[in-house]
Design an enzyme around this catalytic site. Structure first.
Site, mmCIF file in Angstrom:
data_model
loop_
_atom_site.group_PDB
_atom_site.id
_atom_site.type_symbol
_atom_site.label_atom_id
_atom_site.label_comp_id
_atom_site.label_asym_id
_atom_site.label_seq_id
_atom_site.Cartn_x
_atom_site.Cartn_y
_atom_site.Cartn_z
ATOM 1 N N HIS A 169 0.897 -1.155 0.000
ATOM 2 C CA HIS A 169 0.000 0.000 0.000
ATOM 3 C C HIS A 169 0.935 1.204 0.000
ATOM 4 C CE1 HIS A 169 -3.078 -2.874 1.209
ATOM 5 N NE2 HIS A 169 -2.358 -3.192 2.246
ATOM 6 N N GLN A 225 1.153 4.142 2.520
ATOM 7 C CA GLN A 225 1.509 3.880 3.917
ATOM 8 C C GLN A 225 2.989 4.145 4.198
ATOM 9 O OE1 GLN A 225 -0.108 0.240 5.559
ATOM 10 N NE2 GLN A 225 -2.089 0.540 4.583
ATOM 11 N N ARG A 251 -5.117 1.141 12.807
ATOM 12 C CA ARG A 251 -5.968 1.428 11.656
ATOM 13 C C ARG A 251 -6.617 2.813 11.788
ATOM 14 N NH1 ARG A 251 -11.109 -2.076 9.519
ATOM 15 N NH2 ARG A 251 -12.029 -1.019 11.308
ATOM 16 N N TYR A 259 -6.429 0.725 -2.761
ATOM 17 C CA TYR A 259 -7.830 0.959 -2.383
ATOM 18 C C TYR A 259 -8.160 2.423 -2.136
ATOM 19 C CZ TYR A 259 -5.891 0.581 2.432
ATOM 20 O OH TYR A 259 -5.153 0.727 3.581
ATOM 21 N N HIS A 266 -10.765 -6.412 -0.907
ATOM 22 C CA HIS A 266 -10.002 -6.003 0.267
ATOM 23 C C HIS A 266 -9.913 -7.116 1.290
ATOM 24 C CE1 HIS A 266 -9.120 -4.294 4.200
ATOM 25 N NE2 HIS A 266 -8.365 -3.440 3.525
ATOM 26 N N ARG A 324 -14.315 -9.019 5.305
ATOM 27 C CA ARG A 324 -14.993 -7.932 6.030
ATOM 28 C C ARG A 324 -15.613 -6.930 5.067
ATOM 29 N NH1 ARG A 324 -10.185 -7.088 8.835
ATOM 30 N NH2 ARG A 324 -9.703 -5.158 7.738
ATOM 31 N N GLU A 336 -5.541 -12.206 9.040
ATOM 32 C CA GLU A 336 -4.404 -11.474 9.606
ATOM 33 C C GLU A 336 -4.515 -11.372 11.121
ATOM 34 O OE1 GLU A 336 -3.938 -7.505 8.075
ATOM 35 O OE2 GLU A 336 -2.022 -7.189 9.095
ATOM 36 N N HIS A 355 -1.235 -12.565 4.016
ATOM 37 C CA HIS A 355 -1.036 -12.816 5.453
ATOM 38 C C HIS A 355 -1.290 -14.296 5.805
ATOM 39 C CE1 HIS A 355 -0.442 -8.602 6.035
ATOM 40 N NE2 HIS A 355 -1.679 -8.285 5.737
ATOM 41 N N ASP A 383 4.086 -4.383 2.378
ATOM 42 C CA ASP A 383 2.811 -3.996 2.971
ATOM 43 C C ASP A 383 2.819 -2.553 3.483
ATOM 44 O OD1 ASP A 383 0.335 -4.001 4.176
ATOM 45 O OD2 ASP A 383 0.648 -5.753 5.422
#
Lengths: 456, 456
Positions: free
Chosen positions: B59, B62, B83, B122, B209, B212, B238, B272, B323
Site C-alpha cells: 500500500h 503507507q 488502523r 484501495y 479487500h 470484512r 491477519e 497474510h 505492505d
C-alpha cells in the site's frame, strides 16, 4: 574545552531545542543545556543529537562467520551445530585475522550508531591452545582495532575452564579459551592497564563464560581477587538444554543459581536470560543487574524470546548486544525485540507505557542506562560527567522526513533499515561524517583480504 | 537484442559461471546459459546476478506513515488502533501526495533489490469519498510513480464495499475506498489498458479487500465479469478478531470460507494467512494459490507468525510483501520470516531442507516463483521468456566477502543489513548503479516537501 551547538538534543529531561554541549579536552561532557541566544564560538552540529548506543555484548571474531553458518546439515540444525561450525572457523583465525575482522566490525558498528562495544573476549590462545609469546596478544589486537576505528571499548577477558557443567573436560575446539585463575587474573591486570592515563578509552571488566564453562570455585576465587569495582558479565539461560543441564547439575536454573550463589548486583550483566520463570524475572530485576539481550543473534540461533514486558515492568536494567553480528544495527535489534513481544502478545507498543508513550524513545533510553552499567563507564546520556559519545541524526533523510523529537526516534527504530545517521562522535571526536567512516574503504580492503584467506 | 555477460548467475538449474544473458528490445530474456568463451560484444555485468525480488503486497501511501504510528495510546495499542491512525493520516492525502510518496517508496524498493511491486490499491476517491474528475486519478498517479522510479508494477484496484462482515455500513474513514461493482469493473478496465502496447510494464489484477469489506455476492459478480486470466488478491486471516468475526458471520474461518466459496487456484494470492489451522495450511497449499507473507508489517502490527514450515512442506507457493513499508528490504523480510520459525521451534535453517540446504537460496527461489504468480507476470527467474529483472550483487562488499554462490545468498539474507547490491535492472534497463538510484536525491526532496505538509 570545545563548545557544540545542537539544533535539538535528547537530554535526560527530554527533547530540548538549541542545546549547548561543552566537552573537555579528554572527551567528557561538562555541561549540556539550552542556550537562550546563539553563541557564535560554538561548532554547529548538523542535526538533532542523541546519545550513542552501547553494544553490550560482542564476540568480534564472529563477524567473519556472520551469514556464513546458515547451511542446513542433514537431519536439521540447532544452536549446538552452529557452535561446531564456529569452532571449525576458529581453527584458522590468528591475531592478524582477529584484528582485521574486529576493525571491520567496529567500523560498521560506528556507522550504525553504536559508540562503545563491550567485548566478551574468550579467544586467548593459538589454535592448539598454546599461549602466544605475549598472553595479552589477542587483547592487544582488540584494543588496537577499537583505536583504529575510534569506538569506545570495554574489554572483558573471559574465564573458561570446563567443557560442561560439573567441570567436564574441555573439547579440542575449546583449548584456545582456557585459563587457570592465575592466568586469568594476569590478563585482567593487563587489560586494566591498557587504558593508561586516558580514563574511559579502554575499560576492563570481568567475564565468566557461563556456568557450563566455569566451576563455582573458580568464580569465587576471581571475585575475591579481582578489583571490586569492575563490571561482571556472564552468559545465562540462552538455550533450553543449558537450563536442563544446569538443573541436573545443581537443582537450580541458571539465573536461580546465580541469584543464590553469587553477589549479583548493579555490577553484574547477564547475557541473554531467554529462559526465565517469572520469579527469576522479578528476582533478577530487583538486584539492579543488567540483562543484555541480543535479539538478532537469539533469532538466528533459535534461542527464544526474552520476557521484555515483565522485566521492564519490574524496572529491570536492559542493554542490547549484537553478539554474533548477524546484524550490526542497533535499531534492527530494538525493533525486533519489540516485534517479538508484539507477535507473542498481539499488542503493539509493548515497550512503551502511559508515562513513556514512544516505544522508540523508551527502548533507546533504557539501553542507554543499561548499556552504561554493562560497559562500566558513564555513557549513554547527554549530561555532565558522561563521555561525549553521540549520534547526529539527519532530519532530512527520508526515514525521518516529517517527524520531530520522539517521532525521529520511533521512525529511526521502526522504519530505519536505511540509516538516517549523519555523524557519530566518540569521546568528543567525530568518527563518522556524512554517514561514512573516513577509513571505511581501507578497513573493508583489509577485511576482504583476510576473509579470502580464511575461506580458502 | 542486447547481450550481457555475468561472471556468475543463479539460473533455474543453479549457480553457473560465465553466463550470457540475451535480452530483447522489449526487456524480455531470450536466452540465459553458460558460454564457453568470452564474447567481446557483450556488456559485462560487474558481479554475480540473481533474479530481482517481487514485492507481492504494497500500500504505497503507507510509506508516509512508516515509523509514524508507534506512539502508545492510554490503555495500550492493537492493530485496530493503528488502523484509526491510518485513517487520520489519509484525511490529508491527495493525488500529488500519493504520487510523491509512491515515487520515494518505489525508489527505495529498487535500491534494496525489489524489481516489481504488486500495489493493492484501495485509495480511489477524495477524502470525503467524492470521485475525482477522472475516477482513475489515483491509479494514474501510481502508474506514473512506478514509471518515474523504473519499477515493474502490478496494479490491483481493490473492491471495498462494507465496514464489516455481513455488509455493515462503512465508517467515515472508509469512504475513500468504496465502489459499486460497475465502478470497480470500470477501474479494472482502465488499469488493464494502462500498459498499452508494452506487455508487462503495467499488469492489472483483481483485489477484494477482505471478507470484512466485500460481500460474497459482489465477489461473485466481479469474478463472473472480469477477464479470466488476471491474478486475484485478498487479505485473509491477519488478526484473531477477524477470524472470530468471520466464524460468527459464516461458521467458517476466513481461509476455510475462501476454499469453500471461491474458485481458489493458481490465480489467487491470499495475503497474510497468519491464523490458519493445519487443515487450512494443507488445503490452501494444494490449490496452488500463493500466500503473500509480510513479516515486518505482521511484526509491527502484532499479527502473529505464519506457518512457514508446514506450508513449504506442503509445497505451498510463497511470496513476500512489504505492505506498510516499515521495512523496504526484502532480506529483512526473509530473515525475520525464518527467525520467527527458529524462535518458535528452537531449530535453525527451518526454511531449508536436505535437498535445499541453503535457507537463503531456498527462500529467494521460493519467493521468486511465488512472486511471479502473485504479480501475474513472468518474472523471478533468469530464464527465457522472463522479464530481464535482476540484481547484480557486489562480491567485494563486506557483507559478501569470502562467500561464493549460495554463500552469497545466505550472507545477503542473514547478515545484510547494509545492502551489498551494486546494480538493479528492470525490463533490461539499469535503474540502480553503484547502489544508488540516479534520481534518489530529487525523489527524496519531493517526498520531504510532501511529508512536511502532511505532518503540519
Amino acid at each position: 574545552m570545545t563548545r557544540y551547538l545542537a539544533p535539538a538534543a535528547l537530554l535526560p529531561a527530554g527533547w530540548t531545542d538549541d542545546v549547548l554541549l561543552e566537552v573537555d579536552d579528554h572527551g567528557w561532557i561538562r555541561s549540556a543545556a539550552a542556550v537562550a541566544t546563539e553563541r557564535h564560538a560554538a561548532v554547529r552540529l548538523p542535526g538533532p543529537v542523541v546519545p550513542g548506543v552501547v553494544n553490550g555484548h560482542s564476540h568480534a571474531f564472529q563477524r567473519g562467520l556472520a551469514g556464513g553458518a546458515e547451511l542446513r546439515s542433514p537431519g536439521g540444525d540447532t544452536f549446538w551445530g552452529w557452535r561446531e561450525a564456529l569452532y571449525r572457523f576458529l581453527d584458522r583465525l590468528g591475531p592478524d585475522e582477529m584484528e582485521a575482522v574486529a576493525v571491520q566490525l567496529y567500523t560498521e558498528l560506528l556507522e550504525q550508531g553504536y559508540t562503545r562495544v563491550v567485548e566478551f573476549h574468550y579467544l586467548h590462545h593459538d589454535p592448539r591452545g598454546v599461549r602466544y609469546a605475549d598472553p595479552m596478544e589477542m587483547s592487544h589486537r582488540l584494543a588496537a582495532a577499537a583505536a583504529a576505528a575510534g569506538i569506545g571499548l570495554t574489554l572483558l577477558p573471559v574465564l573458561y575452564q570446563a567443557g560442561d557443567f560439573g567441570g567436564a573436560r574441555p573439547a579440542p575446539g575449546q583449548l584456545r579459551f582456557l585459563n587457570d585463575c592465575d592466568g586469568y587474573l594476569g590478563l585482567l591486570d593487563g587489560v586494566s592497564a591498557l587504558g593508561g592515563e586516558a580514563r574511559g578509552s579502554v575499560q576492563a571488566g570481568i567475564a565468566f563464560h557461563s556456568l557450563r564453562a566455569v566451576p563455582p570455585s573458580a568464580m569465587d576465587e576471581v571475585m575475591r581477587a579481582a578489583p571490586p569495582d569492575l563490571p561482571v558479565h556472564i552468559h545465562a539461560a540462552e538455550q533450553p538444554r543449558e537450563v536442563r543441564d544446569c538443573q541436573a547439575w545443581s537443582g537450580l536454573r541458571p539465573v536461580e543459581w546465580l541469584l543464590h550463589h553469587q553477589p549479583v548486583d548493579r555490577r553484574w550483566s547477564l547475557v541473554h536470560c531467554t529462559h526465565m520463570r517469572p520469579h527469576e524475572v522479578g528476582g533478577l530485576a530487583s538486584t539492579g543487574a543488567t540483562v543484555v539481550v541480543c535479539p538478532s543473534t537469539e533469532g538466528n540461533l533459535g534461542d527464544g524470546l526474552f520476557a521484555l514486558e515483565a522485566f521492564l515492568d519490574a524496572e529491570g536494567s536492559l542493554a542490547i548486544g549484537s553478539d554474533s553480528h548477524v546484524s550490526t544495527s542497533p535499531v534492527e535489534e530494538l525493533r525486533w525485540l519489540e516485534y517479538g513481544q508484539r507477535l507473542a502478545t498481539g499488542r503493539r507498543a509493548v515497550a512503551a507505557s502511559d508515562r513513556h508513550p514512544s516505544p522508540g524513545r523508551r527502548l533507546l533510553e533504557a539501553v542507554g542506562a543499561g548499556g552504561a552499567a554493562a560497559a562500566g563507564v558513564e555513557v549513554g546520556a547527554l549530561a555532565p560527567g558522561h563521555q561525549a559519545d553521540w549520534v547526529v541524526l539527519d532530519p532530512s533523510h527520508p526515514v525521518l522526513a516529517g517527524r520531530r523529537n520522539d517521532g525521529w526516534l520511533d521512525a529511526w527504530v521502526f522504519s530505519g533499515n536505511q540509516s538516517p545517521i549523519r555523524e557519530v562522535w566518540t569521546r568528543g571526536r567525530r568518527v563518522v561524517a556524512e554517514g561514512r567512516h573516513p577509513h571505511r574503504d581501507a578497513h573493508a580492503r583489509a577485511f576482504r583480504r583476510v576473509m579470502s584467506q580464511l575461506m580458502k
